[in-house]
Design a protein around this motif. Structure first.
Motif, PDB file in Angstrom:
ATOM      1  N   MET A 104       0.939  -1.110   0.055  1.00 54.85           N
ATOM      2  CA  MET A 104       0.036   0.013   0.048  1.00 54.85           C
ATOM      3  C   MET A 104       0.930   1.388  -0.074  1.00 54.85           C
ATOM      4  N   GLY A 161       1.323   4.080  -3.146  1.00 52.92           N
ATOM      5  CA  GLY A 161       0.604   5.593  -2.921  1.00 52.92           C
ATOM      6  C   GLY A 161      -0.778   5.205  -2.101  1.00 52.92           C
ATOM      7  N   ALA A 162      -1.075   4.601  -1.422  1.00 51.45           N
ATOM      8  CA  ALA A 162      -2.317   4.544  -0.545  1.00 51.45           C
ATOM      9  C   ALA A 162      -2.074   5.802   0.392  1.00 51.45           C
ATOM     10  N   SER A 163      -3.161   6.462   0.708  1.00 52.89           N
ATOM     11  CA  SER A 163      -3.098   7.586   1.677  1.00 52.89           C
ATOM     12  C   SER A 163      -2.763   7.164   3.108  1.00 52.89           C
ATOM     13  N   ASN A 164      -2.211   7.718   3.952  1.00 46.89           N
ATOM     14  CA  ASN A 164      -1.724   7.428   5.203  1.00 46.89           C
ATOM     15  C   ASN A 164      -3.288   6.858   6.001  1.00 46.89           C
ATOM     16  N   PHE A 174      -5.715   5.896   4.878  1.00 48.60           N
ATOM     17  CA  PHE A 174      -6.442   4.608   4.296  1.00 48.60           C
ATOM     18  C   PHE A 174      -5.807   3.407   4.901  1.00 48.60           C
TER      19      PHE A 174
END
Lengths: 292, 226
Positions: free
Chosen positions: A203, A207-210, A212
Motif C-alpha cells: 500500500m 501510494g495509498a494515503s496514510n 487509508f
C-alpha cells in the motif's frame, strides 16, 4: 467501496486474533465499569450532600439541671441570632424519648434500658450558612445550662468520607485496568500491523494515503472500545437493577436511589471515553511505534 | 524528469557515504541502467527517488518536483506517479494475480469497476492472459515478476523503477522480463533499472551509469557492462 474495504479489514482484523480481542474487550469493560461506578457515586454523593445538608441541624443539648431562666434566655438569644434560621425548635425530654422509641422500635431491649433521664432536652436549629458552625458554637459554648453543641454535618462528613474513599478505590481500579487495556490495545495493533506487513508495504509503495492504511487498525481499536463500553454499561445497569433495587432495596429508605437517567447517561459517556482513548492509543502506536 | 544534484547520503553508523556527491539527470522516456557491485550505492538511488530516505545534502527532483523538501502527507500522491518492481516480487501470497494488481488500484481509491476494466488489459499486456486467477505460488518466478510489473504499471506511472528485477530469475526468463520492460519504455514511461546482470545490460545497449563506492565512474549512452 473504500468504506466497505475498510470495514472488511476491521472484521478480519478482529477475527484474526480473537482471543486477544476478547481479552482486550474484557479489560476495557472492567475499567469502564469501575469508571462508570465511580462517576455514578460521584453524582450520587453530590445529590446526597444536597439532600442531607439541607436537613442537618445543630443540636444544643442542655444540662440535666438546667433552670427555666437559663432555658428561656438561651431561646431568646437563639431567636435573635442573625446566623440562625428561624424557627428554633425545642425538644423536651419526653419528645426526645418518643422519637428515640420510634427510631429504635426494632430494639425493645435498648428502649427499655434507656431511662427518660438519660436523654437530654435540646434546641435544634438550622444555620443560614451551614459552614458557620464554628462561629455559632463559640458564641454559645460556655453559656450556662448548655452541656454540648453538636454539628450533625460532622457526622455526615464521616459517612461521606467513606463514600469518597470507595469512590477513589473504584477510580484507582479504573485507572489501573485502563492502563492494562491501553497496553493491550497497543499490543493488538502491533500484532495486526505485523500480520498485515506485506499489505501495508504494498500500500505504501503504490501510494495509498496514510489514513487509508491506518484507518482499519484504529477502527479495530475503536470497535473493541465500544464493545467494552457496552459491556460496562450492561454491568452497571444490572447492578442497579439486581442489587441496589433488588437485594439492597432496604437501603433506599436511607439513601435516595440512583436515578435511572444517570445510569443511562453512562452509556454515551463510557462509549465516548472508550472509543476516544482507544483511537488515540491506536493512532499513537501506529505513528510512533509501528510506523505504519 | 529525474535529476540528482550533488546528492550525498550517509547511513547512520556507516563509515563512508553510500552516495558521494552524485549528480545525474534522466530525461522523460529514457531507459537507464545503474550498475555496480553490491554495496556500491545503486539501490540507495531507488530509495531516494521513492522518498523512502532523504539525502544528507543535495537535491532530488522527480517529475519536476523537489522530493527532498516534500511534506510527508504529500508522499502517497507522489508515489502514485511511480511504479516499482523488486527482486523479490513482493506479491501478496493470499491473493490471485488479478487481485494483486487490483489491490494496487483499490487502495488508492479506484472503484472495482475501474479494476475490472483495467486489470485484465494490463495482465494481457504482460503476457499473463488466462492466468488471472492463479495464486503466486502457482506461478513461475518469471510469471510472478510479470504480475509485479503489471501491478507497477497498472496505474500508468510516468516512471518505472526496477531494483534488480531479474536477480531471482534464470537467463531466459530474465530476457523475457527485459522485453516487457522495453515495451513499457516504448509507451513513454521512463525506466530506471538497478542491476548487476551483465548479460542483460550488454544485450539491451541502453544508457549505463556505473557506480562504485558511491561515486559515478561512468555514464555512457548505449553502454555495455564493461
Amino acid at each position: 467501496m473504500r468504506a466497505k474495504y475498510v470495514l472488511a479489514e476491521v472484521v478480519t482484523g478482529l477475527w484474526r486474533n480473537v482471543t486477544m480481542t476478547i481479552a482486550m474487550m474484557i479489560t476495557m469493560a472492567v475499567s469502564l465499569t469501575m469508571l462508570g461506578a465511580s462517576l455514578l457515586m460521584y453524582m450520587q454523593v453530590k445529590s446526597l450532600q444536597d439532600f442531607f445538608y439541607g436537613k442537618v441541624e445543630v443540636s444544643i443539648f442542655l444540662k440535666l439541671d438546667v433552670t427555666d431562666d437559663q432555658r428561656a434566655a438561651l431561646k431568646s438569644d437563639l431567636e435573635r441570632d442573625p446566623l440562625v434560621q428561624q424557627p428554633v425548635i425545642y425538644e423536651s425530654r419526653e419528645t426526645a424519648m418518643k422519637r428515640f422509641k420510634e427510631q429504635f422500635k426494632d430494639a425493645p431491649d435498648l428502649v427499655n434500658a434507656t431511662k427518660p433521664d438519660s436523654l437530654p432536652e435540646s434546641y435544634r436549629v438550622k444555620l443560614k450558612d451551614p459552614n458557620q458552625f464554628n462561629e455559632v458554637a463559640s458564641r454559645y459554648n460556655g453559656k450556662e445550662g448548655i452541656s454540648e453543641i453538636i454539628d450533625q454535618r460532622k457526622l455526615l462528613g464521616k459517612i461521606f468520607g467513606i463514600f469518597n474513599s470507595v469512590q477513589n478505590v473504584a477510580l484507582i481500579v479504573a485507572i489501573v485496568q485502563g492502563l492494562a487495556a491501553l497496553l493491550l490495545v497497543a499490543n493488538m495493533i502491533q500484532i495486526a500491523a505485523f500480520s498485515k506487513r506485506r499489505e501495508v508495504a504494498v500500500m505504501k509503495l503504490v501510494g495509498a494515503s496514510n489514513w487509508f492504511i491506518q484507518a482499519p487498525f484504529v477502527l479495530e481499536a475503536v470497535f473493541a472500545g465500544l464493545v467494552g463500553a457496552i459491556l460496562a454499561f450492561a454491568a452497571l445497569w444490572l447492578s442497579k437493577h439486581l442489587f441496589l433495587d433488588g437485594s439492597l432495596k432496604a437501603l433506599q429508605n436511607v439513601f435516595p436511589p440512583i436515578p435511572e437517567s444517570n445510569v443511562l447517561l453512562m452509556l454515551p459517556v463510557l462509549a465516548g471515553i472508550g472509543a476516544a482513548i482507544n483511537a488515540i492509543t491506536g493512532w499513537i502506536t501506529l505513528r510512533f511505534y509501528v510506523r505504519v | 524528469m529525474i535529476q540528482l544534484e550533488h546528492v550525498t547520503k550517509t547511513y547512520p553508523k556507516a563509515s563512508r557515504p553510500s552516495l558521494d556527491d552524485v549528480s545525474v539527470a534522466i530525461d522523460k522516456g529514457d531507459f537507464v541502467f545503474f550498475i555496480g557491485p553490491s554495496g556500491s550505492g545503486k539501490s540507495t538511488i531507488i530509495k531516494l527517488l521513492l522518498h523512502e530516505i532523504t539525502p544528507n545534502s543535495g537535491k532530488v527532483y522527480v517529475n519536476e518536483r523537489d522530493v527532498t523538501t516534500m511534506r510527508s502527507w504529500k508522499i502517497p500522491t507522489f508515489r502514485r506517479s511511480i511504479g516499482c518492481v523488486f527482486q523479490d516480487f513482493r506479491l501478496l501470497p493470499n491473493r490471485t494475480a488479478y487481485e494483486n494488481v487490483a489491490f494496487a488500484l483499490e487502495v488508492i481509491g479506484k472503484s472495482k469497476g475501474v479494476a475490472r476494466r483495467v486489470v485484465p488489459e494490463v495482465l494481457e499486456l504482460v503476457g499473463l492472459g488466462g492466468k488471472e486467477h492463479r495464486y503466486p505460488h502457482e506461478l513461475s518466478g518469471g510469471e510472478q515478476q510479470r504480475v509485479a510489473v503489471a501491478r507497477a504499471f497498472v496505474n500508468r506511472p510516468l516512471i518505472l523503477l526496477a531494483d534488480e528485477p531479474t536477480g531471482n530469475l534464470d537467463p531466459d526468463t530474465s530476457v523475457e522480463i527485459m522485453r516487457l520492460l522495453d515495451r513499457i519504455n516504448r509507451t513513454g514511461t521512463t525506466v530506471v533499472m538497478v542491476t548487476h546482470d551483465s548479460n542483460i545490460v550488454n544485450q539491451m545497449r541502453r544508457r549505463v551509469v556505473e557506480i562504485e563506492s558511491g561515486r559515478i565512474v561512468r555514464d555512457q549512452a548505449r553502454g555495455v557492462y564493461g
